[in-house]
Write an enzyme that holds these catalytic residues in place. Structure first.
Site, short mmCIF file in Angstrom:
data_model
loop_
_atom_site.label_atom_id
_atom_site.label_comp_id
_atom_site.label_asym_id
_atom_site.label_seq_id
_atom_site.Cartn_x
_atom_site.Cartn_y
_atom_site.Cartn_z
N ASP A 185 24.49 11.12 -32.74
CA ASP A 185 24.77 10.81 -31.33
C ASP A 185 25.92 9.83 -31.34
O ASP A 185 26.66 9.32 -32.01
CB ASP A 185 23.37 10.44 -30.63
CG ASP A 185 22.90 9.14 -31.37
OD1 ASP A 185 23.53 8.69 -32.32
OD2 ASP A 185 21.74 8.69 -31.04
N ASN B 17 10.70 3.29 -27.68
CA ASN B 17 9.98 4.21 -26.52
C ASN B 17 9.77 5.56 -27.37
O ASN B 17 9.28 6.61 -26.54
CB ASN B 17 10.69 4.43 -25.23
CG ASN B 17 12.15 4.92 -25.69
OD1 ASN B 17 12.44 5.33 -26.53
ND2 ASN B 17 13.00 5.17 -24.40
N HIS C 3 12.17 7.46 -28.69
CA HIS C 3 13.37 8.38 -28.72
C HIS C 3 13.81 8.67 -29.99
O HIS C 3 13.58 7.98 -31.14
CB HIS C 3 14.36 7.78 -28.02
CG HIS C 3 15.10 6.76 -28.44
ND1 HIS C 3 15.32 5.61 -27.64
CD2 HIS C 3 15.87 6.40 -29.30
CE1 HIS C 3 16.13 4.60 -28.36
NE2 HIS C 3 16.47 5.11 -29.29
N GLU D 145 15.54 10.83 -24.96
CA GLU D 145 15.01 9.71 -24.37
C GLU D 145 13.34 10.57 -24.09
O GLU D 145 13.28 11.78 -23.90
CB GLU D 145 15.50 9.24 -23.09
CG GLU D 145 16.81 8.47 -23.63
CD GLU D 145 16.37 6.93 -23.97
OE1 GLU D 145 15.40 6.65 -24.38
OE2 GLU D 145 17.38 6.14 -23.93
C1 GLP Z 1 19.42 3.95 -31.19
C2 GLP Z 1 19.89 5.26 -32.01
C3 GLP Z 1 18.79 6.16 -32.75
C4 GLP Z 1 18.21 4.84 -33.48
C5 GLP Z 1 17.48 4.03 -32.73
C6 GLP Z 1 16.64 2.98 -33.43
O1 GLP Z 1 19.30 3.95 -29.75
N1 GLP Z 1 20.62 6.24 -30.91
O2 GLP Z 1 19.70 7.01 -33.40
O3 GLP Z 1 17.47 5.63 -34.26
O4 GLP Z 1 18.10 3.49 -31.48
O5 GLP Z 1 17.45 1.86 -33.69
P1 GLP Z 1 17.31 0.90 -34.71
O6 GLP Z 1 17.24 1.46 -36.19
O7 GLP Z 1 18.30 -0.17 -34.66
O8 GLP Z 1 15.86 0.35 -34.30
#
Ligand code: GLP
Length: 238
Positions: A62, A121, A123, A128
């Site tokens: 993404d 949440n 995702h 989302e």
């Molecule tokens: C972000 C990314 C995800 C990621 C998630 C968790 O928004 N788009 O790909 O897995 O949040 O992030 P973190 O590893 O910082 O908890």
């Protein structure tokens, strides 16, 4: 149960092994805090010449829309991984570079291994809660909780983009192998909801339970493997 260090090394080894077994593997790669340890290991092994990335194709899961270069996920992956490897520039893919990311992935033979993190949440990538299960790569609005969780890379909340572009749930579910990694007590509840609760688009990660080969590795609970009952031995033989 393992430490963050062990979890990171385990995921890094899975990626290195995947590349060893199939030198032209297509990888789906995440950003965020969670994979930083994985990228540290991969960068080190790559600098030591232990991993040859010359035929590997990397697809970012993404990216943000409407932000400056330094905050893009393309920049993040370059800084934390690509620049430490011999991955050719032509093999670095990002959903912002084309209007048909799914066709691009298909042209390259499809994703062999996709590494995921999980949002608070539920995702995955930027899918989302409520995202259609049959979604392909698309633009999306980011939930406020997602923007808050990602705020520390920005000056303030107002600077965190409100929109992103993401592989869809269908894109991710087409990957031949998926490893979701989660670290820290703050992810415990959502991981339990996703993998012990019902399959629902309200918790996008729960859809992985319907995938043919998904592993969930954490540093706070036992592993989950889907389909349920798949043995660890079967999983490591790529
Ligand atoms: C972000 C990314 C995800 C990621 C998630 C968790 O928004 N788009 O790909 O897995 O949040 O992030 P973190 O590893 O910082 O908890």
């Amino acid at each position: 149960m393992s430490t963050y260090e062990e979890l990171s090394e385990r995921v890094a080894r899975a990626i290195a092994q995947q590349i060893k077994v199939k030198s032209n593997s297509c990888l789906g790669l995440p950003t965020g805090h969670t994979p930083l340890g994985v990228y540290r290991h991969l960068s080190k092994w790559s600098r030591e010449g232990q991993i040859d990335w010359s035929n590997v194709r990397c697809f970012a899961l993404d990216d943000y829309l409407e932000t400056d270069e330094k905050h893009t996920f393309h920049y993040f992956l370059d800084e934390h991984l690509y620049s430490h490897t011999n991955l050719p520039a032509a093999n670095k893919f990002n959903p912002c570079m084309t209007d048909n990311y799914d066709a691009l992935i298909a042209e390259h033979g499809g994703l062999d291994l996709t590494i995921l993190g999980i949002g608070g949440n539920g995702h995955i990538a930027f899918n989302e809660p409520g995202t259609c299960a049959r979604s392909w790569t698309h633009c999306t609005w980011l939930n406020q909780s997602t923007r808050l969780a990602n705020q520390d890379s920005f000056q303030d909340l107002a600077s965190v983009p409100t929109r992103g572009v993401t592989m869809g749930l269908a894109t991710i579910l087409e990957s031949r192998w998926i490893v979701l990694m989660a670290s820290g007590e703050k992810k415990k509840d959502i991981v339990e909801r996703a993998f012990q609760g019902p399959v629902t688009v309200e918790v996008p990660a729960s859809l992985l339970k319907q995938h043919a080969k998904t592993d969930v590795w954490t540093d706070f609970s036992a592993d989950y493997s889907f389909p349920s009952g798949a043995t660890q031995t079967a999983r490591v033989s790529l």
